[in-house]
Design a protein around this motif. Structure first.
Motif, short mmCIF file in Angstrom:
data_model
loop_
_atom_site.label_atom_id
_atom_site.label_comp_id
_atom_site.label_asym_id
_atom_site.label_seq_id
_atom_site.Cartn_x
_atom_site.Cartn_y
_atom_site.Cartn_z
N UNK A 1 -1.73 5.85 -12.73
CA UNK A 1 -1.09 4.80 -11.92
C UNK A 1 -1.48 3.40 -12.40
N UNK A 2 -2.75 3.22 -12.73
CA UNK A 2 -3.21 1.93 -13.21
C UNK A 2 -2.52 1.56 -14.53
N UNK B 1 8.31 12.00 -0.50
CA UNK B 1 9.20 13.16 -0.46
C UNK B 1 10.30 13.14 -1.52
N UNK B 2 10.82 11.94 -1.91
CA UNK B 2 11.92 11.90 -2.87
C UNK B 2 11.42 11.64 -4.30
N UNK B 3 10.53 10.69 -4.50
CA UNK B 3 9.92 10.42 -5.81
C UNK B 3 8.46 10.06 -5.59
N UNK B 4 7.60 10.44 -6.55
CA UNK B 4 6.18 10.16 -6.34
C UNK B 4 5.86 8.67 -6.59
N UNK B 5 4.65 8.31 -6.23
CA UNK B 5 4.21 6.92 -6.34
C UNK B 5 4.19 6.41 -7.77
N UNK B 6 3.94 7.30 -8.75
CA UNK B 6 3.93 6.87 -10.15
C UNK B 6 5.29 6.33 -10.57
N UNK C 1 0.87 -1.18 0.00
CA UNK C 1 0.00 0.00 0.00
C UNK C 1 0.90 1.23 0.00
N UNK C 2 0.80 2.05 -1.01
CA UNK C 2 1.71 3.19 -1.09
C UNK C 2 0.95 4.49 -1.33
N UNK D 1 -2.37 1.88 -4.63
CA UNK D 1 -2.01 3.29 -4.42
C UNK D 1 -3.14 4.01 -3.69
N UNK D 2 -2.76 4.75 -2.63
CA UNK D 2 -3.73 5.56 -1.89
C UNK D 2 -3.54 7.01 -2.31
#
Length: 412
Positions: free
Chosen positions: A93-94, A58-63, A52-53, A80-81
């Motif tokens: 993201x999907x 802060x350093x790189x986004x979830x994408x 679950x992300x 992804x939340x």
């Protein structure tokens, strides 16, 4: 127990996800990471059932995290939340490879439990499909290797067959050349022995006459063996051709019986025939039929110590004639019947065998019968004798003439 990784830089968000997961009632172990770098390190060294992300790191986004994990071949479910109203981000993201997404305001034990179960179920199904594909690839690779090995084996067998054919050809040429070369001096020896016998009233002693007769007898025997080898070599080389003609089969059988009768009389054997044909006329090769019958009769006489030998001739139908050569000899076992028509094979293969010969007689007989468009079989039992059955066409297929009807008396 499910091993779950929670990635978020906000401790409050991590706690909310952890509490919601624990409230699902499932056995769960939660591991937490607060940024991209620590998340990658954990995934590299530990196995997780689901991640679950948070989209915002802060350093790189979830994408980027999703893309990097998928590019690295990581297949575990990634949920992804996102913040409320970020549907476009969720779609991106999907497309990048996320398994599912959930708005932050909808985090609850029910929603997380449902998403976790679905994600893991899909992941397991994908793993099974991947495993099946992997097994299929391995099977295909194995089949390719086996096909390659079979192709190599076929090539090797083809090469060996060519070598065997060449060796067989060389053997036939050697047999033909050797037997031909030996026949000439053998004829000379026989000729000189016959000339010396003409002088038996001259200066030759009784002992010398006896030795010359022995030379002549053994010379003729050796010449017959050489002729047999030469005939076999010609058969193997395909040098023999049918000489089709019309003849009376009665006459061929009776003349052949007379040829071998002295051998039968020497052993006290009865020799007879029974011919039951509506029409004794056949069109085939007379000389080859004579040779086949002579081989079979001599063979029967050789292996019969007492009793009788007879020939039965009858019709299967109007187009097929059968000739049985029967004896009351030593007979053959089933194991011996398996190779009886093979060249150079004899029942007794030892040098000190009781019954001499080259072992070519029955092999030549079978080849001649096949040349005459017929077939030969044998029935035998040890101690009860043998029946060699030759079945021939009344008229061979290559003959263009018409068969003559020969009238014969009715048989009783």
């Amino acid at each position: 127990m499910f091993n779950i990784l929670i990635i978020s830089d906000e401790e409050v968000d991590r706690i909310a996800v952890r509490q919601a997961l624990n409230a699902t009632g499932m056995s769960i172990n939660c591991v937490e990471a607060c940024d991209y770098k620590s998340a990658i390190a954990l995934i590299d060294h530990e196995t997780f059932d689901c991640v679950f992300l948070d989209y915002c790191l802060p350093d790189k986004d979830g994408l980027i995290l999703v893309q990097d994990l998928r590019n690295a071949g990581v297949k575990i479910p990634l949920v992804v939340i996102t913040a409320h109203g970020n549907e476009q981000v969720a779609v991106a993201l999907m497309k990048a490879g996320a398994s599912d997404y959930l708005s932050q305001d909808k985090v609850s034990p029910t929603s997380l439990g449902r998403i976790l179960q679905n994600a893991i179920r899909i992941y397991q199904a994908e793993r099974q499909v991947e495993l099946a594909h992997q097994q299929l690839r391995q099977t295909n690779e194995q089949l390719v290797r086996q096909n390659q090995e079979l192709a190599q084996q076929r090539q090797q067998i083809q090469r060996q067959n060519l070598q065997l054919k060449e060796l067989s050809k060389l053997k036939s040429q050697f047999l033909a050349t050797t037997s031909h070369e030996l026949r000439t001096p053998m004829n000379v020896i026989i000729g000189f022995a016959q000339m010396l016998l003409l002088q038996r009233h001259g200066s030759l002693t009784l002992s010398q006459l006896k030795m010359i007769k022995c030379i002549l007898k053994n010379g003729k025997h050796l010449l017959s063996l050489l002729s047999e080898v030469l005939d076999f070599a010609q058969i193997e080389a395909g040098a023999l051709e049918l000489k089709a003609e019309e003849f009376n089969i009665d006459q061929v059988i009776n003349s052949t019986l007379e040829d071998v009768r002295p051998l039968a009389l020497q052993k006290g054997l009865d020799l007879s025939s029974k011919i039951q044909l509506k029409n004794p006329a056949v069109i085939n090769d007379r000389s080859r039929l004579h040779k086949v019958l002579k081989h079979l009769l001599i063979n029967a006489i050789k292996f019969t110590e007492s009793g009788s030998i007879w020939i039965n001739v009858y019709e299967v139908d109007s187009q097929r004639v059968v000739i049985d050569v029967e004896d009351t000899g030593i007979g053959l076992s089933q194991a011996e019947l398996d190779y009886i028509f093979e060249a150079f094979r004899q029942v007794d293969q030892t040098i000190a065998r009781q019954y001499p010969g080259t072992g070519l007689g029955l092999a030549m007989t079978k080849s001649l019968v096949q040349l005459m468009q017929g077939n030969i079989t044998v029935e035998s039992q040890v101690g009860e004798g043998s029946i060699f059955r030759v079945e021939l066409p009344r008229c061979i297929s290559s003959y263009s003439g018409k068969l003559t009807e020969i009238k014969v008396p009715a048989y009783n």
